[in-house]
Design a protein around this motif. Structure first.
Motif, PDB file in Angstrom:
ATOM      1  N   PRO A 155       0.967 -37.272 173.285  1.00 38.19           N
ATOM      2  CA  PRO A 155       0.318 -38.109 174.296  1.00 38.19           C
ATOM      3  C   PRO A 155      -1.199 -38.124 174.106  1.00 38.19           C
ATOM      4  O   PRO A 155      -1.834 -37.073 174.028  1.00 38.19           O
ATOM      5  N   ASN A 207      -2.086 -40.172 179.345  1.00 38.38           N
ATOM      6  CA  ASN A 207      -0.986 -39.964 180.289  1.00 38.38           C
ATOM      7  C   ASN A 207      -1.613 -39.884 181.679  1.00 38.38           C
ATOM      8  O   ASN A 207      -1.886 -38.800 182.185  1.00 38.38           O
ATOM      9  N   GLU A 208      -1.882 -41.039 182.248  1.00 35.83           N
ATOM     10  CA  GLU A 208      -2.538 -41.128 183.550  1.00 35.83           C
ATOM     11  C   GLU A 208      -1.621 -41.856 184.517  1.00 35.83           C
ATOM     12  O   GLU A 208      -0.923 -42.790 184.135  1.00 35.83           O
ATOM     13  N   SER A 209      -1.641 -41.423 185.767  1.00 37.77           N
ATOM     14  CA  SER A 209      -0.800 -42.102 186.751  1.00 37.77           C
ATOM     15  C   SER A 209      -1.384 -41.979 188.147  1.00 37.77           C
ATOM     16  O   SER A 209      -2.152 -41.074 188.448  1.00 37.77           O
ATOM     17  N   LYS A 213       1.295 -42.720 173.208  1.00 39.25           N
ATOM     18  CA  LYS A 213       1.561 -41.582 172.335  1.00 39.25           C
ATOM     19  C   LYS A 213       1.258 -41.942 170.883  1.00 39.25           C
ATOM     20  O   LYS A 213       1.559 -43.039 170.433  1.00 39.25           O
ATOM     21  N   ASN A 270       1.305 -46.231 185.951  1.00 35.85           N
ATOM     22  CA  ASN A 270       1.418 -45.124 185.010  1.00 35.85           C
ATOM     23  C   ASN A 270       1.169 -45.680 183.624  1.00 35.85           C
ATOM     24  O   ASN A 270       1.757 -46.691 183.238  1.00 35.85           O
ATOM     25  N   LEU A 295       1.122 -44.464 179.650  1.00 36.54           N
ATOM     26  CA  LEU A 295       1.482 -43.418 178.701  1.00 36.54           C
ATOM     27  C   LEU A 295       1.360 -43.993 177.297  1.00 36.54           C
ATOM     28  O   LEU A 295       2.035 -44.964 176.961  1.00 36.54           O
TER      29      LEU A 295
END
Length: 157
Positions: A23, A26-28, A17, A13, A15
């Motif tokens: 954000p 925000n990739e997971s 910001k 994950n 994240l």
């Protein structure tokens, strides 16, 4: 910018910001993020050397001053090359890593050059590093890092 790159049970994950509020990444849990966070974890064993002896990391000698480390979690495997000085200090880590976390991200060369070493709690580790992407348009130096303090092998929170 504030960012977090997390690996938990083989799933990644990322994240990031802006002003710790908005954000921008925000990739997971996709192939690219999972692989990228595993490679980052592998590279960061230079700061926590006892992690290098875990059975999920296999080492292969390449030359007198370099070794290939392969990390396997579940059915995902990543590798990187560690280079060492004649004194045994880690001088660099290089791997193919996805540039970005989208499903269409491409593999690029990710390089960490360790420029200084310092002893913390009796353990000598790289304390200054430069992290770069080696892109066809030219190098993208995205991080200069200096470790000022570190807790190694402790259960303190």
């Amino acid at each position: 910018m504030r960012g977090r790159d997390k690996l938990y049970q083989g799933q990644g994950n990322m994240l990031i910001k802006l002003a710790n509020l908005i954000p921008v990444v925000n990739e997971s849990n996709n192939k690219q993020i999972n692989s990228g966070t595993m490679i980052r974890f592998l590279a960061e064993i230079c700061w926590f050397p006892s992690a290098a002896i875990n059975d999920y990391i296999v080492w292969e000698s390449i030359s007198e001053n370099s070794a290939k480390a392969t990390l396997t979690i579940k059915d995902t495997r990543v590798s990187g090359i560690f280079k060492f000085s004649t004194e045994g200090n880690i001088t660099s880590f290089e791997a193919k890593r996805y540039y970005g976390g989208k499903t269409n991200s491409k593999l690029e060369t990710w390089l960490i050059n360790m420029t200084s070493h310092k002893t913390f709690d009796g353990v000598k580790i790289p304390n200054k590093s430069n992290v770069s992407w080696k892109l066809k348009e030219g190098d993208f130096n995205w991080l200069k890092l200096e470790i000022l303090t570190i807790d190694i092998n402790t259960t303190k929170k």
